[in-house]
Design a protein around this motif. Structure first.
Motif, PDB file in Angstrom:
ATOM      1  N   ALA A 101     -12.428 103.168  75.736  1.00 25.01           N
ATOM      2  CA  ALA A 101     -11.309 103.630  76.049  1.00 25.01           C
ATOM      3  C   ALA A 101     -10.383 102.417  75.758  1.00 25.01           C
ATOM      4  O   ALA A 101      -9.453 101.619  76.291  1.00 25.01           O
ATOM      5  N   PHE A 139     -12.164  95.069  89.213  1.00 23.92           N
ATOM      6  CA  PHE A 139     -13.625  94.524  88.312  1.00 23.92           C
ATOM      7  C   PHE A 139     -13.080  94.474  86.809  1.00 23.92           C
ATOM      8  O   PHE A 139     -12.230  95.048  86.972  1.00 23.92           O
ATOM      9  N   PHE A 196     -15.759 100.566  80.076  1.00 25.02           N
ATOM     10  CA  PHE A 196     -15.345 102.767  79.656  1.00 25.02           C
ATOM     11  C   PHE A 196     -16.639 102.627  78.558  1.00 25.02           C
ATOM     12  O   PHE A 196     -16.828 102.426  77.180  1.00 25.02           O
ATOM     13  N   GLN A 197     -16.955 103.971  78.956  1.00 31.78           N
ATOM     14  CA  GLN A 197     -18.772 104.910  77.641  1.00 31.78           C
ATOM     15  C   GLN A 197     -17.114 105.456  76.718  1.00 31.78           C
ATOM     16  O   GLN A 197     -16.142 105.853  76.889  1.00 31.78           O
ATOM     17  N   MET A 241     -13.791  96.221  83.629  1.00 25.88           N
ATOM     18  CA  MET A 241     -15.224  97.148  83.334  1.00 25.88           C
ATOM     19  C   MET A 241     -14.860  97.674  81.949  1.00 25.88           C
ATOM     20  O   MET A 241     -13.693  98.121  81.025  1.00 25.88           O
ATOM     21  N   ARG A 272     -11.260  92.423  76.752  1.00 25.12           N
ATOM     22  CA  ARG A 272     -10.622  93.197  78.143  1.00 25.12           C
ATOM     23  C   ARG A 272     -11.225  93.098  79.053  1.00 25.12           C
ATOM     24  O   ARG A 272     -10.129  92.707  80.224  1.00 25.12           O
ATOM     25  N   ALA A 273     -12.334  93.180  79.150  1.00 28.22           N
ATOM     26  CA  ALA A 273     -12.811  93.568  80.621  1.00 28.22           C
ATOM     27  C   ALA A 273     -13.181  92.597  81.368  1.00 28.22           C
ATOM     28  O   ALA A 273     -13.061  92.203  82.837  1.00 28.22           O
TER      29      ALA A 273
END
Lengths: 278, 369, 278, 369
Positions: free
Chosen positions: B89, B81, B85-86, B83, B150-151
């Protein structure tokens, strides 16, 4: 806040001068003696090139310093890693355990190691009792003993900057690495290790420099057989009364330390070494 | 595109920490290619649900299914998956390109493949010019786009977003909301987003799941949730609302007749169980659905009152009107050609139609527990 | 992150045991010798009540420790205040100056003070040259010399926790106090001083405990005339070979230090002392 | 009450830091009892102006006058101004009561006087129950009220507020805005507030001063600034706006006739110098003043286009409409009984009246410098 700032600084000037004199003067005095005793000139420094004794002492000091630094960094990194990953409550206890030895006089700790490592000490008797060895191992009054004592002293100093560096790492970065497909090991090697490297370098410089100037531990655990720089200086000055030679090596050490710091201050933040972030 | 989109399902997901229940039996399913937002106040369990989907938190009970197969025991790195991040990251010691290439690198792709895919992903978010910079040299909005690239670079089965816009200021947030929406359309993948910002949830999502105290309160399309909130919590959390309590006098298929003090209210009650006469009902009435009535003008519901306080917001006024029977009523009034100049104490008459309000369940007690 | 956490801890267990043994064992060994040499029992401890020599050493150690702590705190607070209020660039330099001495071997520094303070030293000759004194003052090989050397060593350790504490103070609080009608002085006394007090206490405990265990500086600057605890222990063990008496005083010191820490750990955050905020 | 309120005047205030000009010749006066807000983006000099008024920053040039007398050389503690700092700056080692009593204590009031005034001030902000707590035991909103009580307890000549609400979340901020407005009315003192939040500035203030790059751009009542912005910066910073550039074909007292591509626009030009025919003029048109025209419906200005994108906001839709002659036009549409269901590519016709837009100066070049 800006008004009267000149008057403010004038008030501080005496304090500033006092501190400078108080701190710098003793060092300068040592430097001076090294070129004036027994006679004016760089005669003492020429011995660096000719005197085998000085060269051996410097060699021993550097070798023991490097070995100590290597082992202390390894143990310090492992400890700091455990502490950084622990729960806040557990962290408090770990940190207290690591810092506790700092409170106990280095002299007491050196004697403690002597009693543990000597021929009739706990370690040798334990190993003999278990039948692992026949004769007592020479664990003290040699370089092995010095390294054990010095590592014991240095580990807390290695842990603090490494831990400070690890604490600056956003834990989400590790989660992000895992989430992006990295195994635990890859996340550690590719993300955690590089990001904690500045702390590792800082700890290395700190421990190495401290090792160079160490006196008590080598003096007691070395048993006079393995001479490191500080003990040699003390011998020159107090026992042989050759102030010139003693202060010469002291000056060399101070210069070497300042040069090392100068080089590394370009790479790393020196304040890191004391865990104090500005 | 649809072939690459996957469906996600949560089955009675529960996560306890000691005696604290962070997530309480949440079941929901996200269709292929949908944009689902988990919306709730802090402590509502929305982030725990996202972390359970991502594999960082193991559920105490229940399971997570991807296209029907159970993925609950898989560690995060095996779920594939993406993701965000808040706080993004991003890896601070790597360049933008190295950050984006990271998921490809750990998957062992060849250098050529990595470079090509990284370039394509950076193109997608219009950051190809910044490939060699460090994340710290980028603005907040640019960092956010690197995190997105990146995700997405490794063609993940699902994109998870943990408050992706919360670190940005107001103007930038609005801008990136539009970009995120466009990106979702472009890549055609299933997105699961977490936020506490109702505007973001409404404007971005196909589906919104409203959470409170670990429970799923209502799931639906943004307009459904805003116009037909099931409970008081939903109506209050999604936008502002007035709540009017009345005694049910009549309950017919055509609607309800409610009594609040001396005021009688007419209320349509579309579908669902209707409250029985003699019980009390709670209505949610949005401030923008209330009109100021001119002298002689009538409406299906009307009530008189006086302005208690008012605020000017540029495009409109927000009035707080004190009424005898219905308490304080908030009214949103466009400022452009407003029928009145608001002043404290001014007497006004408010009117609204029978379909303006909606009956809601009163879950305020549960909320306080 | 939660899965496999048991396996994780099992991995760490050996490290944990090793550290405990490595750190705690030496200390326990010292404690043991104090009740077994020359014979089993608390005979060594009874000397605490009867032996004037031990009592004098303890008295001297406590007195010098308290004087050193007082002076180091005063200088440390002033320095930390100047650093805390300086511009970030200036702060960096100040901090470097304060920390610099830490890098230089304590032995070298002790000798430096001897050369400065002895009868023919820079200070005495300077004062005589200025005509301020007729005969050289006795500045070294007494308590005065010891205190000078110890304060010099301790000031950086006092600055770090005080500075850490001052840095936690929101500068807007001082502005707020001024804006609410307080003069510069009142703002300092009512707001800054109370808020920096935890650092002051931490620095005090740190410096005092360090002073108790100090060896090199008192040994060299005291010239054998003023005995402090650490030197007395070394004399007992190395020169008179009375391990029992030496380890007894060492044990007393360790216990006293741990008790002090135990008391203060309830009042202040011990980590403060190393400038490391958890 | 009015007797206790004071008037403040700034005369060509300038503050330089080296070659950087933080405040650039700002002159303004605040009448007795007014609520003035200094509004601008970060770096606009608004906080420097407030700190100059408070006495923490000495101006390079110009002066600060209170009721006509020069107070520029006075140190902060001699100005007798109350101030609420960003983040409140409560003394953490004192209780709430000790915090509030601090200004009285440094003024040497007797214990009895101190206690009475402290109690009165805590009553004013409804915090009398919390007198013995430490600030860290209070919520953000309560801390903010303690800071207000502390700033008001010594009857200051002026109350200065430095982004007093910025640390609070959205819901609490709206609540405390109302409280602050009520407090201003109750104590009847002159307030000077600094913020970067346009909603706060509009809803709280009597007067708003818009700042950019250290310069005062426009000063006026909230509605004046919103409806008649002098420059493009003001129109853009206060709310959203469309900007339309056109060639002036006719310029008469009754209004302007503008040409933008094939579209002719009718525009009222109330007061002020009118642009000469042949020059270009810039209009600011608020999204909420644009209507969707039904088939056959007419308006003074109208233009056709198609929906490029849209967002649902609960109470309304925000459409971005692409037009041939005027570029992208943003339209705010109420969602309740909207005339259309927004969809991408849908053809729409927009209309607005001759008094909907306002001509503004184009200060975008100056802004980029």
């Amino acid at each position: 806040m800006q008004r009267n700032s000149l008057g403010w600084w004038l008030l501080l000037l005496p304090a500033f001068l006092l501190m400078t004199v108080f701190y710098i003067a003793p060092i300068l005095q040592v430097l001076t003696i090294s070129v004036t005793e027994p006679e004016l000139g760089f005669g003492n420094y020429e011995r660096l090139l000719t005197n085998m004794g000085v060269q051996r002492v410097i060699g021993t000091t550097l070798r023991i310093g490097l070995i100590t630094t290597g082992i202390a960094l390894l143990l310090g990194y492992a400890l700091a890693y455990v502490i950084a990953l622990a729960e806040p409550r557990a962290q408090r206890w770990w940190l207290l355990c690591v810092l506790l030895p700092l409170w106990i006089s280095v002299l007491v700790r050196a004697f403690a190691w002597v009693t543990l490592l000597r021929r009739q000490g706990l370690v040798n008797e334990g190993l003999q009792g278990l039948g692992l060895i026949d004769a007592p191992l020479p664990l003290v009054w040699n370089e092995f003993g010095i390294v054990v004592g010095m590592v014991h002293y240095m580990v807390p100093y290695a842990v603090l900057p490494i831990l400070a560096s690890m604490r600056e790492i956003d834990p989400r970065l590790l989660a992000a690495a895992r989430g992006l497909g990295a195994s635990r090991r890859t996340a550690f090697l590719r993300v955690f290790l590089p990001l904690s490297a500045p702390g590792l370098v800082a700890a290395g410089v700190l421990v190495f420099i401290f090792s160079l100037g160490f006196y008590i531990t080598p003096a007691i655990l070395g048993g006079g057989k393995t001479l490191m720089a500080a003990e040699w200086i003390k011998l020159q000055i107090l026992d042989i009364i050759r102030w010139g030679m003693g202060t010469m090596l002291a000056t060399v050490m101070v210069v070497a330390i300042l040069v090392t710091l100068g080089i590394f201050s370009r790479i790393i933040d020196l304040r890191r070494m004391f865990g104090a972030r500005a | 595109m649809e072939a690459k989109a996957h469906a996600l399902e949560l089955r009675s997901l529960t996560r306890r920490y000691g005696s604290f229940v962070a997530v309480d039996g949440v079941s929901l399913s996200v269709p292929r290619g949908a944009f689902l937002t988990l919306l709730g106040p802090s402590g509502s369990g929305k982030t725990t649900i996202l972390m359970t989907i991502a594999g960082f938190v193991a559920p105490t009970e229940g399971m997570v299914l991807l296209d029907g197969s159970d993925i609950t025991p898989l560690p995060p790195e095996r779920r594939d998956f993406g993701m965000v991040f808040q706080g993004y990251a991003l890896f601070p010691h790597m360049t933008v390109a190295e950050n984006v290439a990271f998921p490809l690198r750990v998957r062992g792709l060849s250098r050529a493949d990595r470079d090509a895919k990284t370039r394509a992903a950076l193109d997608l978010v219009q950051l190809d010019r910044f490939a060699e910079r460090k994340p710290s040299q980028l603005s907040g909005g640019q960092q956010q786009r690197v995190a997105l690239a990146r995700a997405l670079v490794f063609d993940p089965a699902l994109l998870l977003l943990d408050e992706p816009l919360s670190a940005l200021d107001k103007k930038l947030r609005a801008e990136l909301q539009e970009e995120l929406k466009a990106l979702h359309r472009r890549v055609g993948r299933t997105f699961v987003n977490v936020t506490h910002d109702q505007d973001e949830a409404l404007s971005l999502s196909d589906q919104v799941a409203i959470l409170n105290h670990g429970k799923l309160i209502q799931l639906g399309a943004p307009a459904t949730l805003y116009e037909q909130p099931r409970t008081r919590f939903v109506a209050d959390f999604l936008g502002k609302s007035n709540f009017i309590r009345g005694l049910v006098r009549e309950s017919r298929p055509s609607g309800l007749l409610l009594q609040a003090g001396a005021t009688t209210l007419v209320q349509q009650a579309p579908g669902g169980p209707r409250p029985a006469p003699g019980t009390t009902a709670l209505l949610s009435l949005r401030p923008e659905k209330i009109a100021l009535l001119a002298a002689g003008e009538t409406a299906e519901n009307s009530v008189s009152g006086s302005i208690l306080s008012w605020a000017y917001l540029g495009s409109g006024f927000l009035l707080v009107v004190r009424t005898a029977d219905l308490g304080e009523i908030r009214v949103a009034l466009p400022a452009w050609r407003a029928p009145i100049a608001p002043a404290e104490g001014l007497a006004v008459r408010l009117g609204w139609s029978a379909d303006a309000a909606v009956p809601v369940e009163d879950d305020l007690v549960a909320d306080a527990a």
